[in-house]
Scaffold this motif. Sequence first.
Motif, PDB file in Angstrom:
ATOM      1  N   LEU A 222       0.821  -1.213   0.000  1.00  9.10           N
ATOM      2  CA  LEU A 222       0.000   0.000   0.000  1.00  9.10           C
ATOM      3  C   LEU A 222       0.853   1.260   0.000  1.00  9.10           C
ATOM      4  O   LEU A 222       0.507   2.259  -0.638  1.00  9.10           O
ATOM      5  CB  LEU A 222      -0.936  -0.006   1.214  1.00  9.10           C
ATOM      6  CG  LEU A 222      -2.044  -1.064   1.191  1.00  9.10           C
ATOM      7  CD1 LEU A 222      -2.837  -1.030   2.489  1.00  9.10           C
ATOM      8  CD2 LEU A 222      -2.975  -0.840   0.009  1.00  9.10           C
ATOM      9  N   ALA A 223       1.987   1.223   0.716  1.00  7.72           N
ATOM     10  CA  ALA A 223       2.892   2.376   0.696  1.00  7.72           C
ATOM     11  C   ALA A 223       3.460   2.597  -0.703  1.00  7.72           C
ATOM     12  O   ALA A 223       3.583   3.738  -1.168  1.00  7.72           O
ATOM     13  CB  ALA A 223       4.018   2.172   1.711  1.00  7.72           C
ATOM     14  N   GLY A 224       3.816   1.489  -1.387  1.00  2.00           N
ATOM     15  CA  GLY A 224       4.300   1.628  -2.753  1.00  2.00           C
ATOM     16  C   GLY A 224       3.241   2.148  -3.705  1.00  2.00           C
ATOM     17  O   GLY A 224       3.526   2.977  -4.578  1.00  2.00           O
TER      18      GLY A 224
ATOM     19  N   VAL B  44       1.068   6.571  -7.134  1.00  2.00           N
ATOM     20  CA  VAL B  44      -0.028   7.444  -7.559  1.00  2.00           C
ATOM     21  C   VAL B  44       0.118   8.861  -7.023  1.00  2.00           C
ATOM     22  O   VAL B  44      -0.681   9.740  -7.372  1.00  2.00           O
ATOM     23  CB  VAL B  44      -1.385   6.863  -7.115  1.00  2.00           C
ATOM     24  CG1 VAL B  44      -1.602   5.491  -7.704  1.00  2.00           C
ATOM     25  CG2 VAL B  44      -1.490   6.822  -5.592  1.00  2.00           C
ATOM     26  N   GLY B  45       1.131   9.106  -6.183  1.00  2.07           N
ATOM     27  CA  GLY B  45       1.347  10.452  -5.664  1.00  2.07           C
ATOM     28  C   GLY B  45       0.434  10.846  -4.528  1.00  2.07           C
ATOM     29  O   GLY B  45       0.213  12.046  -4.311  1.00  2.07           O
TER      30      GLY B  45
ATOM     31  N   GLN C  71      -1.531   7.498   5.015  1.00  6.29           N
ATOM     32  CA  GLN C  71      -0.927   7.037   6.260  1.00  6.29           C
ATOM     33  C   GLN C  71       0.134   5.973   6.015  1.00  6.29           C
ATOM     34  O   GLN C  71       1.142   5.911   6.729  1.00  6.29           O
ATOM     35  CB  GLN C  71      -2.000   6.496   7.187  1.00  6.29           C
ATOM     36  CG  GLN C  71      -2.744   5.271   6.648  1.00  6.29           C
ATOM     37  CD  GLN C  71      -3.735   4.724   7.653  1.00  6.29           C
ATOM     38  OE1 GLN C  71      -3.933   5.281   8.704  1.00  6.29           O
ATOM     39  NE2 GLN C  71      -4.369   3.624   7.300  1.00  6.29           N
ATOM     40  N   HIS C  72      -0.059   5.128   4.992  1.00 10.62           N
ATOM     41  CA  HIS C  72       0.946   4.108   4.710  1.00 10.62           C
ATOM     42  C   HIS C  72       2.227   4.731   4.152  1.00 10.62           C
ATOM     43  O   HIS C  72       3.325   4.238   4.427  1.00 10.62           O
ATOM     44  CB  HIS C  72       0.392   3.087   3.716  1.00 10.62           C
ATOM     45  CG  HIS C  72      -0.742   2.277   4.255  1.00 10.62           C
ATOM     46  ND1 HIS C  72      -2.056   2.656   4.101  1.00 10.62           N
ATOM     47  CD2 HIS C  72      -0.766   1.122   4.970  1.00 10.62           C
ATOM     48  CE1 HIS C  72      -2.838   1.764   4.673  1.00 10.62           C
ATOM     49  NE2 HIS C  72      -2.097   0.831   5.208  1.00 10.62           N
ATOM     50  N   TYR C  73       2.092   5.807   3.405  1.00  8.98           N
ATOM     51  CA  TYR C  73       3.273   6.491   2.871  1.00  8.98           C
ATOM     52  C   TYR C  73       4.109   7.069   4.008  1.00  8.98           C
ATOM     53  O   TYR C  73       5.325   6.859   4.079  1.00  8.98           O
ATOM     54  CB  TYR C  73       2.834   7.590   1.901  1.00  8.98           C
ATOM     55  CG  TYR C  73       3.968   8.468   1.408  1.00  8.98           C
ATOM     56  CD1 TYR C  73       4.770   8.069   0.352  1.00  8.98           C
ATOM     57  CD2 TYR C  73       4.225   9.701   2.020  1.00  8.98           C
ATOM     58  CE1 TYR C  73       5.812   8.873  -0.101  1.00  8.98           C
ATOM     59  CE2 TYR C  73       5.262  10.513   1.579  1.00  8.98           C
ATOM     60  CZ  TYR C  73       6.045  10.091   0.516  1.00  8.98           C
ATOM     61  OH  TYR C  73       7.075  10.894   0.077  1.00  8.98           O
TER      62      TYR C  73
END
Length: 707
Positions: free
Chosen positions: A495-497, A502-503, A507-509
């Motif tokens: 999910l972070a990837g 997608v820019g 929260q995962h980023y």
Amino acid sequence: MAALWTLPLLLSARLLGCLALTPPDELPQPHNLPPSLGFNISHGGPSVDLPMALRVFSVDYHHVQAPFEIVLWIMLASLAKLGFHWSGRVPAVVPESCVLIMVGLLVGGVIYGVRHSAPPTLSADAFFLFLLPPIVLDAGYFLPGRLFFENLGTILWYAVLGTLWNVLGIGLSLYGVCLLAQSSLGDVSLLHCLLFGSLIAAVDPVAVLSVFQEMHVNEQLHILVFGESLLNDAVTVVLYKLFESFLRLPSVSGLDVLLGGCRVVVVGLGGLCVGLFFGLVAALTSRFTSKAQVIAPLFVFLYSYLSYLTSEMLHLSGIMAIVTCAVTMKQYVEANVSEHSNTSIQYFLKMWSSVSETLIFIFLGVSTIQDVHMWSWPFVCSTLLLCLIWRATGVLLLTAVVNKLRRNAVTFRDQFIIAYGGLRGAICFSLVFLIDDFPKKRLFITTTIVVILFTVFVQGMTIKPLVELLDVKRKKRALPTVSEEIHSRLIDHLLAGIEDVVGYWGQHYWKDKFEQFNKKYLRRFLIREDHQARSSILRVYQELERREQRGDEEAPPLVDPRSHSRLLLPEEMDSIRRILSRNLQNFNNKQTPAYSRHTLHQDATTDRTRKPLHRHQSLGERRTHWPQQWCHNSDSVTLELTALSRLLAVCSISPRPVLQDSSATAQTGPADPRPAGDDQVSPQHQVPAGRTPKKQLSFVLENEKQQ
């Protein structure tokens, strides 16, 4: 059982009876004279007489009065808690907090009957400086970090905006009630109503924890209610002090209101920064405790309590400071100290918070027996009704907005439990006694006690049947397995990837960015090098080992009770452990070259001289060639294999015997009773000429071999 309940009552009555018979003007014996000497007081000064007789036995209660009474109160609280858990079906019907308050009411009645005066009350300083910090520290240290930070936005939404909604709504509505009842409530000003609204809107985490832990609701609902009550206290205390400052001003202007809003932000952020500083210092200190592990748990309590006291000294939020300190230092302290120290920290925190919680509820009951009560039907009934109405409307409106931003929406059933679970407790009870004296202070005290008793008894006793009636989702009793933990981390990385591609900075980023920063800088600086795990599976394995060492009550059984396979016998478990340990020993002694597509396989005859690795059947077929880089780091491989062996230890074993490898079969003969068709190899799985066939590795339990 009756003795457990009557013994503390008799001790308290006897103690306070002795205190009532002691004349207040009795002078203590001078400390510079021996107890065996008599003395006379004359106008010319003290004159010492000759010793009349040697005293064989004497009583000096005033010398040990303070610690003796403290020990008796703690003993009373502990015996009451012990009697509650041994009272049969009472815990299933009545919450623990209700029983403790009833014990306090009974003790207060006994004290009032013996002394013919009001029993002692719990002072605000004793509550905020000694009883509240252990409870908040325990809640912050064992806070489920993943759930808390995933729902942090919703928790802050409820805690900040929801508290402002309740304070302003209850305060303004009560001021309208006072305007309607001018004859009896005409001397209550708007600021007094807002001050009372700020303290009566405080949802007590002590009462919430004591009730919700017994119901085992789902994790999302529990963290929303608990997190909101934890941060709600910080907001209500800040608002209470703000309105108290407004009352002491001759007049309140718009600039004062603006400065008051800035003060709320400064108090909250200041407490967070103080807690973050002491948490990092505690983690850094624990790094150097390898040669003094005995005092390692002491730093956890000292730095946490020091952060709370420092914030109170600077007029910042002590609750925010101690929660932030506990959350910050937890992962680093657990990695630095030994397992015995981690166990000591856990049990001491649980014991400390449990005793504090029990004392708070007992003193709530004792302090109810007072001579300072003032009753007003319009004010008391309006306060009780307004607390329910404004909290319910606030939860519904705020949830309608926040559900548009959440992936997992808060259901209507959960909203009802959140609104109904707003229990009041010792926070508002302690704050109401801090109000400066004015004609209606006794009315505020009486109304606060009524609201506390109603929420704890009525709402606390009926919320569990309502949870069952509404079929609210319950908490899973079994802890997550290693595979579930690994898969959840894999999903987080995916999910972070996706968010990065997608820019979208979700929260995962930010969680992935913090993990990278934590791994690159913080863990290297705050954790000893010999305690840093080299892979995520090792960290999961170490966490499971900590749970096993702590003896976690909620730890899952070795075999899932929902599975249809049979339970493993003790001799089977011993056989599995011996086989796994033999595998690890054979692997450490094994020297295999690295595989490369530019090199040929070894001759098949060389493999037959090696000891076969005993494998679990569920692992299937594995190659015997391992990468060379694993051999250079045998300790890390051993730990990873130990982590994998933990997975095998919790699996169920099929009772039927299986084949040994091909080399063992040539010597001992066939031992597999399966049909011959099972041993046939399909054409697509036949090994080509010139290539080494794969080994069929498995094992047979030793007790089955004997059969």
